[in-house]
Design an enzyme around this catalytic site. Structure first.
Site, PDB file in Angstrom:
ATOM      1  N   MET A   1       1.001   0.251  -3.663  1.00 56.82           N
ATOM      2  CA  MET A   1       2.109  -0.048  -4.401  1.00 56.82           C
ATOM      3  C   MET A   1       2.446  -1.651  -4.464  1.00 56.82           C
ATOM      4  SD  MET A   1       5.405   2.418  -3.764  1.00 56.82           S
ATOM      5  CE  MET A   1       4.567   3.297  -3.449  1.00 56.82           C
ATOM      6  N   PRO A   2       1.691  -2.328  -3.814  1.00 55.32           N
ATOM      7  CA  PRO A   2       1.964  -3.764  -3.805  1.00 55.32           C
ATOM      8  C   PRO A   2       2.017  -4.381  -5.098  1.00 55.32           C
ATOM      9  CG  PRO A   2      -0.050  -3.248  -2.206  1.00 55.32           C
ATOM     10  CD  PRO A   2       0.225  -2.060  -3.051  1.00 55.32           C
ATOM     11  N   TYR A   3       2.956  -5.489  -5.332  1.00 57.52           N
ATOM     12  CA  TYR A   3       2.836  -6.256  -6.587  1.00 57.52           C
ATOM     13  C   TYR A   3       2.422  -7.533  -5.838  1.00 57.52           C
ATOM     14  CZ  TYR A   3       4.552  -8.939 -10.163  1.00 57.52           C
ATOM     15  OH  TYR A   3       4.620 -10.024 -11.367  1.00 57.52           O
TER      16      TYR A   3
END
Lengths: 68, 68, 68, 68, 68, 68
Positions: free
Chosen positions: F1-3
């Site tokens: 889910m990282p950005y």
């Protein structure tokens, strides 16, 4: 109408309340002087980033400060 | 696949858990309605910014709130 | 006083002028409804990101679109 | 001279000090390898975002984790 | 080591090369004056945002400029 | 889910399509290796910033490159 985001190291290096007010005033004045932007709608946010979460030269600022 | 970042004042003005859930749902629905973006891959992050770290009109929100 | 940044794919998937106006109106209304934020000082910026410059699942959107 | 910002979930999922150092080293090396960027001026910041403040699929990560 | 991002309207309102150089110099000096930050590692980026992609008061700057 | 957001200089220094794909793959793998993040929901965007719009040491990269 400009939007400015300033990121600086936090924790023991965090700016004081007075220093943050000066940064906000200073950058708002700068945009008025250079680009004639209306101070009323100039928005500034300041992020204080933990020294473990900031890297330069491939290492954290925490590590870097230990050597200096 | 959109990415949305929402910055609001924190501290005593911080949104509740329920309000943050509503913002995330609302903006994801908006992107599906207007641009037919798939909600499954729409990412939203919310930053709560301290009122000393947010400036408008050349002063901090802390100062501004004192006058109102 | 909120600040919102929306990133969507550009190029052939870029939103139209009308769609961008709807996103700006929609997110401003959402912040007024959920958090009672004053629309007059809600700022929204939209970034259109080239499909070669956006990655998900370890590949560019350009590659991903070719397979779908 | 590149600037990289990495956002990950914080709280109980927050990366350790060692993991943050590895991310900073890894992304700085990647930019040197792929684009020949000078590590000395590559800046990386890591934001740890609360699971109530991160949304995907129209819901907060907090809600999503409850179901998995 | 600070990082500053400045967003202003682009297109017909875009700053000139000289104005951009003045903003970069001005904000770097401000951080040196107020927080004693080393100018050598102060990084500034300027984003020029299309007037259709910038909203305030629930409408695009394009619409707003038509009325003024 | 990282950005992850990566900013590099554009124009004559802009990364090629292949280099951008490598950056996206590399940073997605790094987050999987170090933090066990699921590549499927890791999002990466790359901004190419004009050399007139990037400052370091109080001057634009355009000016800096002239001297080197």
């Amino acid at each position: 109408m400009p939007y400015v985001n300033i990121k600086v190291t936090g924790g023991s290096e965090a700016p004081s309340k007075e220093q943050k007010a000066k940064l906000i005033k200073g950058v708002t004045d700068l945009l008025a002087d250079v680009l004639h932007k209306n101070p009323a709608t100039t928005v500034v946010t300041i992020d204080e980033v933990d020294m473990d979460n900031w890297g330069i030269g491939g290492e954290t600022v925490t590590e870097r400060r230990k050597r200096s």
